[in-house]
Design a protein around this motif. Structure first.
Motif, PDB file in Angstrom:
ATOM      1  N   GLU A 130       0.828  -1.207   0.000  1.00  0.00           N
ATOM      2  CA  GLU A 130       0.000   0.000   0.000  1.00  0.00           C
ATOM      3  C   GLU A 130       0.864   1.259   0.000  1.00  0.00           C
ATOM      4  O   GLU A 130       0.540   2.248  -0.653  1.00  0.00           O
ATOM      5  N   THR A 131       1.973   1.208   0.719  1.00  0.00           N
ATOM      6  CA  THR A 131       2.854   2.377   0.811  1.00  0.00           C
ATOM      7  C   THR A 131       3.581   2.671  -0.499  1.00  0.00           C
ATOM      8  O   THR A 131       4.078   3.779  -0.689  1.00  0.00           O
ATOM      9  N   ALA A 132       3.635   1.689  -1.393  1.00  0.00           N
ATOM     10  CA  ALA A 132       4.331   1.863  -2.668  1.00  0.00           C
ATOM     11  C   ALA A 132       3.369   2.060  -3.830  1.00  0.00           C
ATOM     12  O   ALA A 132       3.807   2.262  -4.967  1.00  0.00           O
ATOM     13  N   ALA A 133       2.070   2.034  -3.566  1.00  0.00           N
ATOM     14  CA  ALA A 133       1.082   2.164  -4.638  1.00  0.00           C
ATOM     15  C   ALA A 133       1.055   3.578  -5.209  1.00  0.00           C
ATOM     16  O   ALA A 133       1.400   4.558  -4.523  1.00  0.00           O
ATOM     17  N   LEU A 134       0.622   3.683  -6.447  1.00  0.00           N
ATOM     18  CA  LEU A 134       0.493   4.990  -7.085  1.00  0.00           C
ATOM     19  C   LEU A 134      -0.560   5.829  -6.364  1.00  0.00           C
ATOM     20  O   LEU A 134      -1.544   5.295  -5.853  1.00  0.00           O
ATOM     21  N   PRO A 135      -0.386   7.165  -6.337  1.00  0.00           N
ATOM     22  CA  PRO A 135      -1.284   8.015  -5.545  1.00  0.00           C
ATOM     23  C   PRO A 135      -2.665   8.216  -6.139  1.00  0.00           C
ATOM     24  O   PRO A 135      -3.620   8.515  -5.424  1.00  0.00           O
ATOM     25  N   GLY A 136      -2.797   8.066  -7.451  1.00  0.00           N
ATOM     26  CA  GLY A 136      -4.101   8.261  -8.077  1.00  0.00           C
ATOM     27  C   GLY A 136      -4.523   9.707  -8.105  1.00  0.00           C
ATOM     28  O   GLY A 136      -3.706  10.631  -8.154  1.00  0.00           O
ATOM     29  N   ARG A 137      -5.843   9.933  -7.987  1.00  0.00           N
ATOM     30  CA  ARG A 137      -6.367  11.293  -8.116  1.00  0.00           C
ATOM     31  C   ARG A 137      -7.690  11.394  -7.373  1.00  0.00           C
ATOM     32  O   ARG A 137      -8.307  10.373  -7.039  1.00  0.00           O
ATOM     33  N   ALA A 188     -10.933  -2.427  -8.861  1.00  0.00           N
ATOM     34  CA  ALA A 188     -11.264  -2.503  -7.445  1.00  0.00           C
ATOM     35  C   ALA A 188     -10.283  -3.431  -6.744  1.00  0.00           C
ATOM     36  O   ALA A 188      -9.566  -4.211  -7.379  1.00  0.00           O
ATOM     37  N   GLY A 189     -10.293  -3.353  -5.432  1.00  0.00           N
ATOM     38  CA  GLY A 189      -9.494  -4.273  -4.630  1.00  0.00           C
ATOM     39  C   GLY A 189      -8.094  -3.815  -4.302  1.00  0.00           C
ATOM     40  O   GLY A 189      -7.355  -4.519  -3.620  1.00  0.00           O
ATOM     41  N   GLY A 190      -7.732  -2.623  -4.801  1.00  0.00           N
ATOM     42  CA  GLY A 190      -6.384  -2.129  -4.559  1.00  0.00           C
ATOM     43  C   GLY A 190      -6.369  -0.873  -3.718  1.00  0.00           C
ATOM     44  O   GLY A 190      -7.220  -0.678  -2.852  1.00  0.00           O
ATOM     45  N   TYR A 191      -5.420   0.007  -4.009  1.00  0.00           N
ATOM     46  CA  TYR A 191      -5.166   1.166  -3.159  1.00  0.00           C
ATOM     47  C   TYR A 191      -5.298   2.505  -3.870  1.00  0.00           C
ATOM     48  O   TYR A 191      -5.536   3.528  -3.227  1.00  0.00           O
ATOM     49  N   THR A 192      -5.145   2.534  -5.178  1.00  0.00           N
ATOM     50  CA  THR A 192      -5.052   3.789  -5.921  1.00  0.00           C
ATOM     51  C   THR A 192      -6.432   4.318  -6.288  1.00  0.00           C
ATOM     52  O   THR A 192      -7.155   3.670  -7.063  1.00  0.00           O
ATOM     53  N   PRO A 193      -6.827   5.497  -5.782  1.00  0.00           N
ATOM     54  CA  PRO A 193      -8.141   6.033  -6.131  1.00  0.00           C
ATOM     55  C   PRO A 193      -8.173   6.537  -7.575  1.00  0.00           C
ATOM     56  O   PRO A 193      -7.221   7.167  -8.045  1.00  0.00           O
ATOM     57  N   GLN A 223       1.055  -1.370 -10.138  1.00  0.00           N
ATOM     58  CA  GLN A 223       1.378  -0.505  -8.998  1.00  0.00           C
ATOM     59  C   GLN A 223       0.151   0.116  -8.337  1.00  0.00           C
ATOM     60  O   GLN A 223       0.264   1.110  -7.617  1.00  0.00           O
ATOM     61  N   THR A 224      -1.035  -0.443  -8.567  1.00  0.00           N
ATOM     62  CA  THR A 224      -2.244   0.070  -7.919  1.00  0.00           C
ATOM     63  C   THR A 224      -2.867  -0.936  -6.954  1.00  0.00           C
ATOM     64  O   THR A 224      -3.637  -0.559  -6.083  1.00  0.00           O
TER      65      THR A 224
END
Length: 217
Positions: A12-19, A75-80, A91-92
């Motif tokens: 989660e700490t390495a996932a892309l930040p998204g938007r 769905a199911g990941g970290y990147t909004p 990376q999401t």
């Protein structure tokens, strides 16, 4: 085609930040004209299924009687509000899923589960056929306690059937639904727009002994 890194879940700490804004998508379903994001008619229920490439997966469900609308997303990941390219990077943490909005008075949840299990190989982990990566992992994301219990029971049932035919353990992730992020317009109902488009989806040929297609009265 994909490196080992893309077949392992990103931290989660390495996932892309998204938007913080939605990715633009279609307003209506290309096949049946229903509103993609709702509002949905009263009494409809929802579930998210991940079974590999969402192009072919979505068609499996929009063809079922009793399904009001389908949409593809992440769905199911970290990147909004991730993009397709970001999801494909591994990376999401997201998997490609189909949101299925259905009328439980016309199609049973077991019938949807039967379609899900028989339309892919749920023993392959972070891949589906030649499509390799965390975005192709098998998943069922549920919206009610009843759906969750039924999904887990069907997994155990199908795992027994598969094991008897030499398959490994089922790797499908089953949990309460995380947020669903709609994919871009061109992905929605892709195989209706592109009838000759690629789809690597394929089942095991093993029957899942549930589902009648019509909900009980």
């Amino acid at each position: 085609m994909f490196g080992r890194k893309k077949a392992e879940m990103v931290a989660e700490t390495a996932a892309l930040p998204g938007r913080d804004f939605d990715i633009p998508t279609a307003d209506t379903h290309f096949v049946n004209g229903a509103a993609l994001k709702g509002p949905y008619p009263q009494g409809m229920e929802q579930v998210q299924f991940g079974l590999g490439c969402f192009w072919g997966a979505e068609r499996k469900f929009w063809e079922l009687d009793g399904v009001h609308v389908t949409a593809v997303g992440y769905a199911g990941g970290y990147t909004p509000n991730a993009t397709y390219e970001e999801v494909c990077s591994g990376q999401t943490g997201h998997t490609e899923v189909v949101l299925v909005v259905y009328d439980p008075n016309k199609v049973s949840f077991d019938a949807l589960l039967k379609t899900f299990w028989e339309s892919h190989d749920p023993t392959q982990g972070m891949r589906q056929g030649n499509d390799v990566g965390t975005q192709y992992r098998s998943s069922i994301y549920t919206y009610t306690d009843e759906q969750l219990a039924a999904a887990k029971a069907s997994k155990a049932m199908y795992e027994t059937e598969l094991g008897a035919r030499g398959y490994d353990a089922v790797t499908t992730e089953i949990r309460s639904a995380p947020e669903f992020y709609f994919a871009e317009d061109y992905h929605q109902q892709y195989l209706a727009k592109n009838p000759n488009g690629y789809c690597g989806l394929g089942g095991t040929g093993v029957t899942c002994p549930i589902g009648t297609g019509v909900a009980a009265e």
